[in-house]
Design an enzyme around this catalytic site. Structure first.
Site, PDB file in Angstrom:
ATOM      1  N   LYS A 115      23.935 -23.128 -35.520  1.00 12.80           N
ATOM      2  CA  LYS A 115      24.724 -22.184 -36.321  1.00 12.80           C
ATOM      3  C   LYS A 115      23.865 -21.064 -36.876  1.00 12.80           C
ATOM      4  O   LYS A 115      24.342 -19.942 -37.039  1.00 12.80           O
ATOM      5  CB  LYS A 115      25.460 -22.903 -37.449  1.00 12.80           C
ATOM      6  CG  LYS A 115      26.628 -23.723 -36.947  1.00 12.80           C
ATOM      7  CD  LYS A 115      27.652 -23.988 -38.037  1.00 12.80           C
ATOM      8  CE  LYS A 115      28.818 -24.795 -37.493  1.00 12.80           C
ATOM      9  NZ  LYS A 115      29.743 -25.218 -38.544  1.00 12.80           N
TER      10      LYS A 115
ATOM     11  N   LYS B  40      30.067 -28.023 -25.413  1.00 13.24           N
ATOM     12  CA  LYS B  40      31.227 -28.745 -25.952  1.00 13.24           C
ATOM     13  C   LYS B  40      32.382 -27.786 -26.255  1.00 13.24           C
ATOM     14  O   LYS B  40      32.170 -26.599 -26.529  1.00 13.24           O
ATOM     15  CB  LYS B  40      30.844 -29.558 -27.193  1.00 13.24           C
ATOM     16  CG  LYS B  40      30.645 -28.751 -28.435  1.00 13.24           C
ATOM     17  CD  LYS B  40      30.649 -29.624 -29.705  1.00 13.24           C
ATOM     18  CE  LYS B  40      30.484 -28.678 -30.898  1.00 13.24           C
ATOM     19  NZ  LYS B  40      30.565 -29.268 -32.196  1.00 13.24           N
TER      20      LYS B  40
ATOM     21  N   LYS C 245      36.236 -24.878 -31.594  1.00 10.13           N
ATOM     22  CA  LYS C 245      37.262 -23.975 -32.112  1.00 10.13           C
ATOM     23  C   LYS C 245      36.745 -22.555 -32.257  1.00 10.13           C
ATOM     24  O   LYS C 245      37.527 -21.607 -32.270  1.00 10.13           O
ATOM     25  CB  LYS C 245      37.882 -24.408 -33.455  1.00 10.13           C
ATOM     26  CG  LYS C 245      37.211 -25.441 -34.307  1.00 10.13           C
ATOM     27  CD  LYS C 245      37.961 -25.620 -35.634  1.00 10.13           C
ATOM     28  CE  LYS C 245      37.799 -26.957 -36.319  1.00 10.13           C
ATOM     29  NZ  LYS C 245      36.510 -27.562 -36.494  1.00 10.13           N
TER      30      LYS C 245
HETATM   31  P1  TYM Z   1      34.457 -30.524 -37.045  1.00 12.86           P
HETATM   32  O1  TYM Z   1      35.473 -29.862 -37.900  1.00 12.86           O
HETATM   33  O2  TYM Z   1      33.540 -29.666 -36.255  1.00 12.86           O
HETATM   34  O3  TYM Z   1      35.163 -31.497 -36.027  1.00 12.86           O
HETATM   35  C1  TYM Z   1      36.114 -32.473 -36.441  1.00 12.86           C
HETATM   36  C2  TYM Z   1      35.974 -33.721 -35.601  1.00 12.86           C
HETATM   37  O4  TYM Z   1      36.169 -33.428 -34.214  1.00 12.86           O
HETATM   38  C3  TYM Z   1      35.061 -33.892 -33.454  1.00 12.86           C
HETATM   39  N1  TYM Z   1      34.833 -32.954 -32.343  1.00 12.86           N
HETATM   40  C4  TYM Z   1      34.870 -33.289 -31.049  1.00 12.86           C
HETATM   41  N2  TYM Z   1      35.080 -34.458 -30.431  1.00 12.86           N
HETATM   42  C5  TYM Z   1      35.065 -34.467 -29.090  1.00 12.86           C
HETATM   43  N3  TYM Z   1      34.849 -33.367 -28.337  1.00 12.86           N
HETATM   44  C6  TYM Z   1      34.621 -32.167 -28.902  1.00 12.86           C
HETATM   45  N4  TYM Z   1      34.419 -31.094 -28.151  1.00 12.86           N
HETATM   46  C7  TYM Z   1      34.630 -32.092 -30.331  1.00 12.86           C
HETATM   47  N5  TYM Z   1      34.448 -31.075 -31.214  1.00 12.86           N
HETATM   48  C8  TYM Z   1      34.584 -31.629 -32.443  1.00 12.86           C
HETATM   49  C9  TYM Z   1      33.897 -33.914 -34.420  1.00 12.86           C
HETATM   50  O5  TYM Z   1      32.885 -34.802 -33.991  1.00 12.86           O
HETATM   51  C10 TYM Z   1      34.576 -34.374 -35.692  1.00 12.86           C
HETATM   52  O6  TYM Z   1      34.722 -35.767 -35.705  1.00 12.86           O
HETATM   53  N6  TYM Z   1      30.909 -31.912 -40.265  1.00 12.86           N
HETATM   54  C11 TYM Z   1      32.204 -32.280 -39.729  1.00 12.86           C
HETATM   55  C12 TYM Z   1      33.295 -32.390 -40.768  1.00 12.86           C
HETATM   56  C13 TYM Z   1      32.981 -33.334 -41.876  1.00 12.86           C
HETATM   57  C14 TYM Z   1      32.991 -34.744 -41.820  1.00 12.86           C
HETATM   58  C15 TYM Z   1      32.671 -35.180 -43.124  1.00 12.86           C
HETATM   59  C16 TYM Z   1      33.225 -35.652 -40.805  1.00 12.86           C
HETATM   60  C17 TYM Z   1      32.673 -32.984 -43.148  1.00 12.86           C
HETATM   61  N7  TYM Z   1      32.478 -34.102 -43.909  1.00 12.86           N
HETATM   62  C18 TYM Z   1      32.581 -36.555 -43.433  1.00 12.86           C
HETATM   63  C19 TYM Z   1      33.136 -37.004 -41.106  1.00 12.86           C
HETATM   64  C20 TYM Z   1      32.811 -37.436 -42.407  1.00 12.86           C
HETATM   65  C21 TYM Z   1      32.632 -31.201 -38.734  1.00 12.86           C
HETATM   66  O7  TYM Z   1      32.186 -30.088 -38.777  1.00 12.86           O
HETATM   67  O8  TYM Z   1      33.621 -31.563 -37.900  1.00 12.86           O
END
Ligand code: TYM
Length: 330
Positions: A111, A193, A196
């Site tokens: 990032k 990957k 969004k």
């Molecule tokens: P975020 O918002 O990027 O993604 C949300 C969830 O989706 C999963 N994910 C994917 N899984 C499979 N293939 C993909 N291409 C893909 N892209 C995203 C992510 O692994 C995630 O599970 N830091 C975290 C948000 C967060 C969080 C937490 C998660 C904040 N606090 C506490 C768990 C526990 C994030 O940016 O996810």
């Protein structure tokens, strides 16, 4: 019952990757566990967001959680910013997290090269806030995609460090990563990957894409030229990704998929994957439309679940404040 915590950033419209890697699996856990699912708006502002868009994305995400099948009576579904304990615990944990640890986080490195004009300290300490999210609720399991594994390991390290210094305070959380779908790749560059924030619209399926758009994006998906539906992530990343998606939505094994498309062209295969995804998302779309019309119902959920989350979060926060030596409130 064991405690489950997870969250998603409302930093855009969520993708099929978010759905298959996380949300879809969450819906299978609600009877067996006590689950909390957060909309992490505080994490989202580590990159610039337009305020009106952020507000809209956050509300849409909350409705998508419910539309995907999370029952708001069984799961605590809430906005991170409505529960100040997240920020309070994150501050304390920042004082038990080393710069070196945060510098090693691959998401920060990615990032900060992508947003070179805005490498703010929130982006750097992002994983500590995530650790606070999880540790606040004495979480046992964290269902996430593969890309969050490193952050989770840091959360475990911080928890163990605190426990060693002050006696048992936090439960050490375990990652909970599904076998199929934990890493869905971009449809345009299957070595990256699905995300969004991808600028190429054809690279990702958004959860609110209409059926025609979904089919069109699958038809355009990048594959290879040998016309064999075989699972081989190294040699055939595009086809393997489509097989993974197909397997995650139909429950079929890779072998069964291989047999289904024996002797058929990529055109047929891509079309079938697109249709299967459309079918999978159809009920979700319908419920989302209904929920969008019911403002009072959604507002009620937001209010009630924030109260529950605040109540639960305060217990651990008070314990931590006491352990580090903050004077009691009199
Ligand atoms: P975020 O918002 O990027 O993604 C949300 C969830 O989706 C999963 N994910 C994917 N899984 C499979 N293939 C993909 N291409 C893909 N892209 C995203 C992510 O692994 C995630 O599970 N830091 C975290 C948000 C967060 C969080 C937490 C998660 C904040 N606090 C506490 C768990 C526990 C994030 O940016 O996810």
């Amino acid at each position: 019952k064991k405690v489950i915590f997870s969250g998603m950033q409302p930093s855009g419209v969520i993708t099929l990757g978010n759905y298959l890697g996380a949300l879809k699996n969450w819906t299978n856990l609600q009877d067996e566990y006590n689950c909390l699912y957060c909309i992490v708006d505080m994490h989202a502002i580590t990159v610039r967001q337009d305020p009106a868009t952020l507000r809209k994305n956050a509300r849409n995400l909350l409705m998508q959680y419910i539309a995907a099948g999370l029952d708001p009576e069984k799961n605590v579904i809430y906005y991170q910013s409505h529960v100040p304990a997240h920020a309070e615990l994150a501050w304390i944990l920042n004082c038990y997290t080393y710069m070196g640890e945060l510098s090693r986080m691959t998401q920060f490195k990615e990032k900060s090269s992508k947003h070179a004009e805005n490498i703010n300290s929130g982006l750097f300490t992002y994983p500590t806030l995530m650790a606070a999210d999880i540790l606040l609720f004495q979480t046992d399991l964290v269902p996430v995609g593969v890309d969050q594994k490193q952050h989770l390991e840091l959360a475990r390290d911080i928890a163990a460090r605190f426990n060693n210094l002050y006696s048992d305070t936090f439960k050490i959380p375990e990652p909970y990563i599904s076998k199929v779908g934990a890493k869905i790749m971009s449809l345009q560059d299957p070595t990256k990957k699905m995300s969004k924030s991808d600028e190429d619209n054809n690279a990702s399926i958004s959860l609110i894409d209409d059926p025609d758009t979904i089919i069109r994006k699958f038809k355009r998906a990048v594959t290879d030229s040998d016309a064999l539906v075989r699972f081989d992530q190294e040699a055939k990343p595009g086809i393997s990704n489509l097989m993974t998606i197909y397997s995650a939505v139909t429950g079929m094994s890779m072998e069964a998929i291989q047999n289904e498309f024996e002797g058929k062209g990529y055109g047929d295969f891509k079309m079938r994957v697109g249709e299967a995804v459309v079918e999978e998302l159809r009920p979700l779309h319908k419920r989302f439309e209904e929920l969008s019309k019911d403002k009072a119902y959604i507002d009620g959920i937001i209010k009630k679940n924030a109260e529950t989350a605040n109540y639960l979060a305060t217990k651990t926060l008070r314990k931590v404040q006491k352990k580090v030596g903050f004077p009691p409130v009199v």
